[in-house]
Design a protein around this motif. Structure first.
Motif, PDB file in Angstrom:
ATOM      1  N   PHE A  45       0.807  -1.189  -0.228  1.00  0.00           N
ATOM      2  CA  PHE A  45      -0.109  -0.136  -0.040  1.00  0.00           C
ATOM      3  C   PHE A  45       0.707   1.273  -0.117  1.00  0.00           C
ATOM      4  CE2 PHE A  45      -2.797  -3.302   1.926  1.00  0.00           C
ATOM      5  CZ  PHE A  45      -3.624  -3.108   1.240  1.00  0.00           C
ATOM      6  N   LEU A  46       2.163   1.223   0.362  1.00  0.00           N
ATOM      7  CA  LEU A  46       3.181   2.453   0.434  1.00  0.00           C
ATOM      8  C   LEU A  46       4.318   1.905  -0.138  1.00  0.00           C
ATOM      9  CD1 LEU A  46       3.846   5.082   1.533  1.00  0.00           C
ATOM     10  CD2 LEU A  46       4.451   4.050   3.621  1.00  0.00           C
ATOM     11  N   LEU A 236      -0.343  11.081   7.442  1.00  0.00           N
ATOM     12  CA  LEU A 236      -0.500   9.929   6.561  1.00  0.00           C
ATOM     13  C   LEU A 236      -0.453   8.619   7.118  1.00  0.00           C
ATOM     14  CD1 LEU A 236      -0.690   9.611   3.233  1.00  0.00           C
ATOM     15  CD2 LEU A 236       1.980   9.485   3.435  1.00  0.00           C
ATOM     16  N   HIS A 237       0.648   8.616   8.210  1.00  0.00           N
ATOM     17  CA  HIS A 237       0.478   7.584   8.873  1.00  0.00           C
ATOM     18  C   HIS A 237      -0.801   7.147   9.681  1.00  0.00           C
ATOM     19  CE1 HIS A 237       1.442   5.176  12.784  1.00  0.00           C
ATOM     20  NE2 HIS A 237       2.513   4.676  11.964  1.00  0.00           N
ATOM     21  N   MET A 240      -3.514   5.849   7.194  1.00  0.00           N
ATOM     22  CA  MET A 240      -3.257   4.514   6.580  1.00  0.00           C
ATOM     23  C   MET A 240      -3.284   3.440   7.646  1.00  0.00           C
ATOM     24  SD  MET A 240      -0.197   5.419   3.802  1.00  0.00           S
ATOM     25  CE  MET A 240      -0.626   3.721   2.857  1.00  0.00           C
ATOM     26  N   THR A 241      -3.048   3.889   8.836  1.00  0.00           N
ATOM     27  CA  THR A 241      -3.022   2.649  10.178  1.00  0.00           C
ATOM     28  C   THR A 241      -4.012   2.906  11.056  1.00  0.00           C
ATOM     29  OG1 THR A 241      -1.642   4.220  11.448  1.00  0.00           O
ATOM     30  CG2 THR A 241      -0.334   2.762   9.929  1.00  0.00           C
ATOM     31  N   VAL A 254      -0.107   4.516  -1.863  1.00  0.00           N
ATOM     32  CA  VAL A 254       0.441   5.932  -1.619  1.00  0.00           C
ATOM     33  C   VAL A 254       2.202   5.748  -1.999  1.00  0.00           C
ATOM     34  CG1 VAL A 254       1.278   7.435   0.163  1.00  0.00           C
ATOM     35  CG2 VAL A 254      -1.150   6.227  -0.062  1.00  0.00           C
ATOM     36  N   TRP A 267       7.368   4.175  11.176  1.00  0.00           N
ATOM     37  CA  TRP A 267       6.696   3.246  10.157  1.00  0.00           C
ATOM     38  C   TRP A 267       7.018   1.706  10.465  1.00  0.00           C
ATOM     39  CZ3 TRP A 267       2.782   4.602   7.087  1.00  0.00           C
ATOM     40  CH2 TRP A 267       2.462   5.935   6.834  1.00  0.00           C
ATOM     41  N   PHE A 270       4.395  -0.989  10.008  1.00  0.00           N
ATOM     42  CA  PHE A 270       3.849  -1.151   8.719  1.00  0.00           C
ATOM     43  C   PHE A 270       4.646  -1.604   7.515  1.00  0.00           C
ATOM     44  CE2 PHE A 270       1.681   0.959   4.952  1.00  0.00           C
ATOM     45  CZ  PHE A 270       0.459   0.740   5.218  1.00  0.00           C
TER      46      PHE A 270
END
Length: 864
Positions: A45-46, A236-237, A240-241, A254, A267, A270
């Motif tokens: 996803f990233l 953003l973190h 997304m989480t 992303v 991160w 992730f």
């Protein structure tokens, strides 16, 4: 149907994409992600792309965007043109609309945010300056924003707060709160100013869900993350989480790109859902490919582009775009490169500090203090700032600039002001020299080279002296390299790399040529090849006169099992006594294993000392001593004669230890030319010739050695062995008696005299010498085997078996000991055991003629 015409912009984009000859792996990785469903564990996803300025991050992201659109994705691209989350969202809305997807509700809220923000700033201005005259100026609006920041009403505007007078803020705070209460009638209005992302993000999530119904993928690109990350990363973190702001569609991908790696502390959890893509400069092949795609293939032009760009894609592409036809057309792009590295820093003092910090190869606070030209009170702040630059890493407590950044910074400074460059280099050389002198004060100079701290200071001093074009620096650095080779490959590698770096960084052709050659030599043949290159060694090999490696020459125990020519006749009554490895003739007067005064360390103790070559390594190069790949010209700086002499003797020792006696003799011949009356050199050369199986050539060398130095026990011992090989046992005894008079505990000489005593039939003296040798070196398999032979010759086979057993316990692969034990067992009537020993000797060495003859005699005796 007529084909639609391409626009100018489309044509430009096509041409630029056609030039993207590298990054194929990264592009394929990104492309393949669209073939993996979001529910698959392999889906990411990233993506985070990171690397120094100029490595092509933006270009790669644009290529990713093109790939995404080929897959039908809706995309947005945000870079440093935005300064806050609402601005980023506004840019996304604009781009989505251009692709046919209006985010109407989000656009409405963004417009409301701008209005409320303006109202808040107006209220702040009124509160802090109740009676403004005329329209508010830009300066007064900055003060208003500072007031809002000071009250915590504008997150992220803290930079303005410092300009606000706290007293002024306190006096206007009540008026400000009253004004805001009157203007903002709802909680949403307040939040649009205080925390706009909390209002805007849930709406973004809803809008994305609506778009996801019409497109297979949505890809959000965030470039220049070193600038946008400070306000985007936490948001953003969170997005997304967690589902704090609502759920995002699973088809959202992303992509971020910046100079720094992802913050693993932030991160790390992730990691299974993201891919990091570190971008390095182009390899030489990639750079050549890009140049070839632009029609640039002339080698002088390509070589100059490679030299000046370090493979930095933006510079390679820039120079390729100038279509140079010769190396003189290739302009130095250093200024452009430096500008890219420091483009976000306008302050001249900081820019100067970054350039100064690039001068040393390694940087700490003390070195920075000497390198930077700034006020004392600024040093700590500037050093902290330099430490945080994205192209600066910390390793081992020191800062290191990335090579691709440091090189153009150095070229820029050297080209812009050569005199100032030299002055800075001399100053740094002086500082490191002073620190080196302080480190060596009151210490034994013979121990300095084992001190890592001292070596580092000496190396830094040498590097800066070279960069300052000190005329004496290069010969002294090469002399130091000889000492560095004594410390092993690791230390030598630091020295040759520093030489290569100085040549490149300061534009010194001779130093660069030396560095290139010596780096290649070290990689090909270790420190031995480096030393060969230093003295321009030319070793012409010739066939050995004795094709079989004789035991006496230091062959590993049992390797041949044959007796050296002229030692004794091969007969059933004679022992096989081969000489194990490590039995170079060493005088014992200075302790076990020591050589006579004045001689270079002998093969048995060479180890990692001067000129030693690691096991299995062979000196690299071609006739003339130049390593493969070296240029055709002889660029040798003249080493002092004493240093060349030391190198030649050290190389001779190392090569003799590897049984390369031809090479050893070549070096000793060169050493003899430098010191023709050195008895130690002559003695070593004579011993090498003896080991090669040419005693007639060894004899005059050794006789001259003892003539020059009658007290040289080594030379007398080797002369005794040569005279015995030439059939002169009486002369051999005289020489060996002299060696043992000079050095009574000379192990090698005792064993050699025992062989002479055997030839003369003096069995008592033979055994006495061997008893003495075993007492001196009870761990010597050779001594025990020779003693067993003497006992067997005296008819004392039971005692001989004990000696052979000891020899084999020390060296289980000693073929001669097996053969001799087999003969003693046969004498004692133990025929099966005798045959087993003789067969084992032949297994270890099938060409062992004496063992074969003894086995055949035992078989014949058994079979009658």
């Amino acid at each position: 149907m007529a084909q639609a015409r391409l626009s100018m912009q489309q044509i430009v984009q096509q041409r630029r994409r056609a030039g993207l000859v590298a990054r194929a792996a990264e592009r394929e990785l990104f492309r393949a992600n669209f073939d993996v469903p979001p529910g698959d564990a392999r889906h990411r996803f990233l993506f985070h792309v990171h690397g120094n300025a100029g490595v092509g991050k933006t270009r790669l992201l644009r290529e990713f965007e093109h790939i995404a659109r080929e897959r039908g994705a809706l995309t947005s691209y945000v870079d440093a043109g935005v300064g806050a989350i609402p601005e980023a969202l506004a840019e996304m809305c604009r781009q989505f609309a251009a692709q046919g997807h209006r985010f109407k509700e989000l656009e409405r809220l963004l417009a409301a945010h701008r209005e409320r923000r303006h109202e808040a700033e107006t209220a702040a201005l009124a509160a802090l300056a109740p009676e403004p005259v005329g329209a508010p100026s830009a300066g007064s609006m900055a003060v208003a924003r500072a007031g809002l920041a000071g009250l915590g009403l504008i997150p992220g505007a803290g930079a303005f707060a410092a300009v606000l007078d706290p007293t002024q803020l306190a006096q206007g705070a009540d008026r400000l709160r009253t004004g805001l209460s009157a203007r903002f009638r709802s909680h949403e209005d307040v939040q649009l100013v205080l925390s706009p992302e909390s209002v805007l993000t849930p709406v973004l999530a809803d809008e994305l869900h609506g778009a996801a119904a019409d497109v297979p993928w949505i890809v959000l690109f965030f470039d220049t993350y070193e600038r946008t990350g400070p306000f985007l990363d936490a948001w953003l973190h969170d997005v997304m989480t967690s589902e704090r702001h609502g759920a995002f569609p699973a088809t959202v991908v992303v992509v971020t790109a910046g100079q720094r790696p992802v913050d693993t502390a932030h991160w790390g959890a992730f990691a299974d859902f993201m891919t990091t893509l570190p971008l390095l400069p182009f390899t030489e092949a990639e750079s050549r490919g890009l140049l070839a795609a632009r029609g640039i293939t002339a080698e002088p032009v390509v070589a100059e582009v490679l030299r000046l760009t370090g493979g930095l894609p933006v510079l390679v592409s820039m120079l390729a775009g100038t279509s140079p036809t010769g190396p003189e057309d290739v302009a130095d792009p250093s200024a452009t490169a430096v500008e890219r590295f420091l483009k976000w820093e306008p302050h001249p003092v900081r820019r100067a500090a970054a350039l100064a910090g690039a001068l040393p190869r390694r940087l700490d606070a003390d070195v920075f203090r000497e390198a930077a030209d700034c006020a004392e009170e600024q040093l700590d702040e500037l050093y902290a700032w330099v430490s945080g630059l994205p192209f600066v890493d910390e390793r081992g407590g020191r800062l290191h600039y990335h090579d691709v950044v440091r090189a153009p910074m150095l070229r820029l400074q050297r080209g812009r002001s050569p005199r100032r460059w030299a002055e800075c280099q001399r100053r740094l050389a002086g500082v490191f020299g002073q620190w080196r002198e302080e480190a060596e004060a009151g210490r034994d100079t013979g121990r300095l080279w084992v001190d890592e701290e001292w070596r580092e200071l000496r190396l830094a001093e040498s590097y800066h002296r070279l960069c300052a074009r000190d005329r004496q620096a290069l010969p002294e650095v090469l002399r130091d390299l000889v000492e560095a080779c004594d410390q092993g490959e690791s230390v030598a590698r630091h020295w040759v790399r520093a030489l290569e770096d100085a040549g490149r960084d300061a534009g010194l052709d001779e130093a660069a040529a030396w560095g290139h050659d010596l780096v290649a030599a070290l990689e090909q043949g270790g420190t031995g090849a480096v030393l060969d290159r230093l003295v321009g060694s030319a070793r012409r090999r010739r066939p050995r006169r004795d094709p079989v490696r004789t035991p006496e020459a230091g062959t590993p125990a049992g390797a041949s099992g044959t007796e050296p020519a002229g030692t004794w006749p091969v007969a059933a009554s004679a022992g096989a006594g081969a000489v194990p490895a490590g039995t170079w003739p060493v005088a014992a007067s200075a302790g076990a294993g020591a050589e006579p005064a004045g001689t270079w360390p002998v093969a048995a103790s060479a180890g990692a000392g001067a000129g030693a070559v690691p096991a299995g390594a062979r000196p690299g190069g071609v006739p003339g001593g130049r390593p493969a790949g070296a240029g055709p010209r002889d660029r040798r700086a003249e080493l002092p004669a004493g240093v060349r002499l030391r190198v030649h003797r050290g190389r001779a020792v190392a090569l003799a230890a590897q049984e390369d006696y031809v090479g050893a003799v070549a070096h000793l011949t060169r050493a003899e030319a430098l010191a023709p009356d050195d008895a130690g050199i002559l003695a070593e050369k004579g011993e090498c010739l003896r080991a090669m199986g040419v005693p007639d050539e060894a004899l005059p060398e050794l006789e001259r050695a003892v003539g020059l130095d009658p007290g040289h026990a080594y030379a007398w011992a080797s002369l005794g062995a040569v005279r015995l090989a030439l059939g002169d046992p009486d002369g051999a005894l005289t020489a060996l008696d002299r060696a043992l008079d000079l050095s009574p505990d000379y192990f090698w000489a005792l064993l050699r005299r025992a062989r002479v005593s055997r030839e003369l039939g003096d069995h008592a003296r033979r055994l006495a010498d061997l008893d003495r040798a075993v007492a001196l070196r009870p761990d010597s398999a050779w001594a025990h085997c020779e003693r067993g032979d003497a006992l067997r010759a005296a008819g004392r086979d039971e005692e001989a078996l004990v000696a052979y057993d000891l020899a084999l316990s020390l060296d289980p692969g000693y073929a001669s000991a097996y053969a001799s034990r087999g003969v003693s067992r046969h004498h004692l009537g133990r025929t099966p055991e005798a045959l087993a020993d003789l067969e084992r000797a032949l297994e270890l060495n099938p060409s062992y003629a004496w063992a074969r003859a003894q086995r055949d005699a035992v078989v014949s005796h058994r079979d009658g």
